[in-house]
Scaffold this active site. Structure first.
Site, PDB file in Angstrom:
ATOM      1  N   HIS A  20       0.856  -1.188   0.000  1.00 37.78           N
ATOM      2  CA  HIS A  20       0.000   0.000   0.000  1.00 37.78           C
ATOM      3  C   HIS A  20       0.890   1.234   0.000  1.00 37.78           C
ATOM      4  O   HIS A  20       1.856   1.303   0.764  1.00 37.78           O
ATOM      5  CB  HIS A  20      -0.911   0.014   1.239  1.00 37.78           C
ATOM      6  CG  HIS A  20      -2.056   0.957   1.120  1.00 37.78           C
ATOM      7  ND1 HIS A  20      -1.909   2.319   1.258  1.00 37.78           N
ATOM      8  CD2 HIS A  20      -3.382   0.747   0.853  1.00 37.78           C
ATOM      9  CE1 HIS A  20      -3.087   2.900   1.102  1.00 37.78           C
ATOM     10  NE2 HIS A  20      -3.982   1.973   0.859  1.00 37.78           N
ATOM     11  N   ASP A  46      -7.729  -4.640  -0.539  1.00 46.42           N
ATOM     12  CA  ASP A  46      -8.174  -5.315  -1.762  1.00 46.42           C
ATOM     13  C   ASP A  46      -8.102  -6.832  -1.605  1.00 46.42           C
ATOM     14  O   ASP A  46      -8.970  -7.550  -2.094  1.00 46.42           O
ATOM     15  CB  ASP A  46      -7.317  -4.878  -2.960  1.00 46.42           C
ATOM     16  CG  ASP A  46      -7.423  -3.397  -3.242  1.00 46.42           C
ATOM     17  OD1 ASP A  46      -8.556  -2.905  -3.342  1.00 46.42           O
ATOM     18  OD2 ASP A  46      -6.388  -2.733  -3.356  1.00 46.42           O
TER      19      ASP A  46
END
Length: 406
Positions: A294, A342
């Site tokens: 991320h 995700d």
């Protein structure tokens, strides 16, 4: 003393303040020097430096909606994990929009004519289309039937927001027919969306994880899609146009589309023993492993851990969960970055049996609430967002330059 010296910054930082609109400048008569307002420079010096200058690819915009902590977002000061632990999605959306508890009689129903037009618009679409592709068409169709979409006062926008989100969900086709328990328009958004993405009735624990996912994804400060939404709102595009702008950007594989990549990764793993092969294939090809890493949460995404724990509690021993755990083990062994939201969203979809592309749809419906919160901020301002480029091309010749072609 120069302005940069007075502020204690480098010249490059000074011009970053100019590009962000924090500091005004004008050109000197010779055209080679920049002049700054002394009073404004002194005021900045007294206040201290504004938020750090944006890094490569960043745009700084003042907002009261979401702050990003080391591993999670905070919405108007509230930890998103706390919100996901007990609040409803509708409550969190209202909190994002107004900073106040939702009105008890707030209606989350779409315009019937809008849904009818949106459903009809999908009649010629090819079979097997992903939900995200439908949502972009649905949002545009809903706009065409709403005569109040240009009412940009706060009450008008929040009313439109509730109807719009409900319309996005209601116009999606059901995952299968016949629907065992066709939800009514008074059901929570999470329940209504579940039936558009899943053939089976929701088990309470999985539905809780599903709604938590909506909350965890509702806003994330200035993600790429939110920047697009804010730019649209800053020039007074209506809420539907704001959402269409956000949906277009969200569909990218490096944004909301990343959950679809993680879904496909998990789908390749019929047996936990296949996890090593699935990762090896991507790494050997030089591909990014979807669902890991991320740009903000370098040490781990707390939203992912929270959602994975809910799925584990809801479906302990599920074969799809075992496959996901094998991927996590192999990723740690290869020292990949930590998993992100995700990946957790893809695991939820695999365990719950959601249709392909459901992660994107959950992301899109959830983030619509955040886009409209940011739109409300922009509607309250007077100037459009106008980022400036740092020109690095061929030197520009102006009419006053020697050798300028007449």
């Amino acid at each position: 003393m120069t302005a940069a010296e007075r502020l204690g910054v480098k010249p490059a930082t000074l011009y970053a303040y100019v590009s962000r609109g924090v500091l005004r400048r004008r050109h000197a008569a010779d055209g080679r020097r920049s002049l700054f307002d002394a009073a404004q420079v002194e005021e900045m010096a007294r206040r201290g430096k504004p938020r750090r200058p944006p890094g490569p690819g960043e745009l700084a915009i003042e907002s009261q909606i979401t702050a990003l902590g080391p591993d999670r977002p905070y919405h108007r000061g509230r930890d998103v994990l706390d919100l996901a632990s007990g609040a409803a999605f509708e409550q969190v959306a209202a909190w994002l929009w107004t900073g106040a508890p939702p009105c008890a009689d707030a209606i989350w129903s779409p315009r019937a004519d809008g849904v009818a037009v949106a459903v009809a618009a999908q009649s010629g679409l090819p079979a097997g289309l992903l939900p995200m592709d439908r949502l972009q068409l649905i949002a545009a169709a809903l706009a065409a039937t709403d005569p109040l979409r240009h009412h940009l006062d706060p009450e008008g926008v929040t009313t439109t927001a509730r109807s719009l989100i409900a319309g996005l969900v209601e116009a999606l086709p059901f995952a299968g027919e016949p629907v065992p328990e066709r939800p009514s328009a008074t059901e929570p958004i999470a329940v209504r969306l579940w039936w558009r993405l899943c053939l089976d009735p929701p088990e309470p624990a999985l539905l809780r994880a599903f709604e938590a996912a909506l909350i965890l994804l509702a806003d994330h400060e200035l993600a790429a899609s939110t920047v697009a939404a804010r730019v649209a709102a800053s020039v007074r595009a209506d809420p539907y146009a704001v959402v269409v702008s956000g949906l277009g950007v969200l569909s990218g594989p490096l944004h909301g589309g990343a959950s679809y990549g993680a879904e496909r990764l998990l789908a390749e793993i019929g047996d936990p023993a296949d996890a090593s092969k699935a990762l090896d294939g991507r790494l050997r090809a030089g591909e990014r492993v979807p669902g890991f890493g991320h740009p903000v949460y370098r040490s781990g995404d707390a939203r992912c851990a929270f959602l994975l724990d809910l799925v584990r509690e809801a479906a302990h021993g599920h074969e799809r969960l075992a496959a996901a755990e094998a991927v996590l083990t192999e990723a740690r062994r290869r020292r990949l970055p930590p998993p992100n939201i995700d990946f957790a969203l893809a695991v939820l979809g695999a365990v719950a049996g959601l249709v392909a592309g459901s992660g994107e749809a959950v992301f899109a419906v959830a983030r619509t609430s955040g886009w409209l919160a940011h739109a409300l901020e922009e509607y309250g301002r007077t100037t459009p967002l106008r980022p400036r480029a740092v020109y690095t091309g061929t030197p520009v010749r102006t009419p006053g330059d020697r050798g300028y072609a007449q």
